[in-house]
Design a protein around this motif. Sequence first.
Motif, PDB file in Angstrom:
ATOM      1  N   GLY A  43       0.719  -1.165   0.042  1.00 57.73           N
ATOM      2  CA  GLY A  43       0.009   0.109  -0.073  1.00 57.73           C
ATOM      3  C   GLY A  43       0.934   1.282  -0.185  1.00 57.73           C
ATOM      4  N   PRO A  50      -5.388   7.835   7.370  1.00 58.52           N
ATOM      5  CA  PRO A  50      -6.170   7.212   6.364  1.00 58.52           C
ATOM      6  C   PRO A  50      -5.378   6.118   5.615  1.00 58.52           C
ATOM      7  N   GLU A  51      -4.200   6.391   5.309  1.00 59.20           N
ATOM      8  CA  GLU A  51      -3.445   5.184   4.761  1.00 59.20           C
ATOM      9  C   GLU A  51      -2.991   4.215   5.455  1.00 59.20           C
ATOM     10  N   LEU A  53      -4.808   3.111   7.889  1.00 64.59           N
ATOM     11  CA  LEU A  53      -6.455   2.377   8.126  1.00 64.59           C
ATOM     12  C   LEU A  53      -6.574   1.372   6.739  1.00 64.59           C
ATOM     13  N   ASP A  54      -6.195   2.094   5.668  1.00 68.76           N
ATOM     14  CA  ASP A  54      -6.094   1.018   4.500  1.00 68.76           C
ATOM     15  C   ASP A  54      -5.046  -0.084   4.529  1.00 68.76           C
ATOM     16  N   LEU A  55      -3.796   0.325   4.806  1.00 66.35           N
ATOM     17  CA  LEU A  55      -2.703  -0.646   5.020  1.00 66.35           C
ATOM     18  C   LEU A  55      -3.034  -1.918   6.120  1.00 66.35           C
ATOM     19  N   SER A  57      -6.392  -3.099   6.716  1.00 65.07           N
ATOM     20  CA  SER A  57      -7.564  -3.511   6.412  1.00 65.07           C
ATOM     21  C   SER A  57      -7.808  -5.057   6.383  1.00 65.07           C
ATOM     22  N   SER A  59      -8.939  -7.174   4.033  1.00 67.41           N
ATOM     23  CA  SER A  59      -8.523  -7.672   3.038  1.00 67.41           C
ATOM     24  C   SER A  59      -6.983  -7.765   2.694  1.00 67.41           C
ATOM     25  N   ARG A  60      -6.401  -6.741   2.991  1.00 66.94           N
ATOM     26  CA  ARG A  60      -5.042  -6.657   3.054  1.00 66.94           C
ATOM     27  C   ARG A  60      -4.159  -7.821   3.672  1.00 66.94           C
ATOM     28  N   TYR A  87      -6.235   1.756  14.712  1.00 67.09           N
ATOM     29  CA  TYR A  87      -7.445   1.204  14.966  1.00 67.09           C
ATOM     30  C   TYR A  87      -7.998   1.422  16.323  1.00 67.09           C
TER      31      TYR A  87
END
Length: 244
Positions: A43, A50-51, A53-55, A57, A59-60, A87
């Motif tokens: 990622g 925000p980045e 939280l995506d990293l 996630s 699914s990752r 988180y």
Amino acid sequence: MTTIGFIYPDHAAEDDYPLAEQLLGGSDAAEGDIRLPVAHIYGTDLHAVPELLDLGSESRLAEGAGLLARHRPDAVVWACTSGSFVYGWEGARDQADRLAATAGVPASSTSFAFVHAAQAIGVRRVAVAASYPDDVARLFVDFLAAGGVEVLTMSSADIDTAAEVGRLAPDAVVDLAVTHDHPDADAVLVPDTAMRTLGEITAIEEKLGKPVLTANQVTLWEGLRLAGTARVVRSLGTLFRPGR
């Protein structure tokens, strides 16, 4: 044979894990075969909420667990502090629980590893020497507080990306930890898995005169704990020494 799988974000200091595998299997460690495969997920490496939280996630992390499956791990650890503490305590617990369900083995993250390691060596009050920007570092302080660890002082080096952290020279890593101690702290915590620290732990502890807990060190220890395996490795600091 004990196999502990690590899900590591992008590339920075992942060579700490082959070093750890060598230390665990060499003359400096108790007998026993340990494998430490590392799976990379990708990622952005930006230290921003925000980045992150995506990293971290679901699914990752499921992708990482899938990459580790061929190694048949006994435990899996999400080797990313900021990608778990961002988180919050309950969110990070849910993250680890979902990873365990996906991997089919016990799972945890570096953030919980810090709390568990502090508890294991009787550390209650700490100094935090963070490489993150201030807003991200403060979320780590909040996470530790939720785990019963009091932060007496926190410094943030304000480094934006993991790649930059991974380029820090060994002397800079030692200096970061040593110069951000607090006289009343039981230990100094260095929270970024993007920082190469395993080779510097002895030097840091000798200068501090107290324990240091670093991200890759506690991540390794947490994996061993989950797998029900203990090892003595004197070069990995107080956490890995007998009679602590």
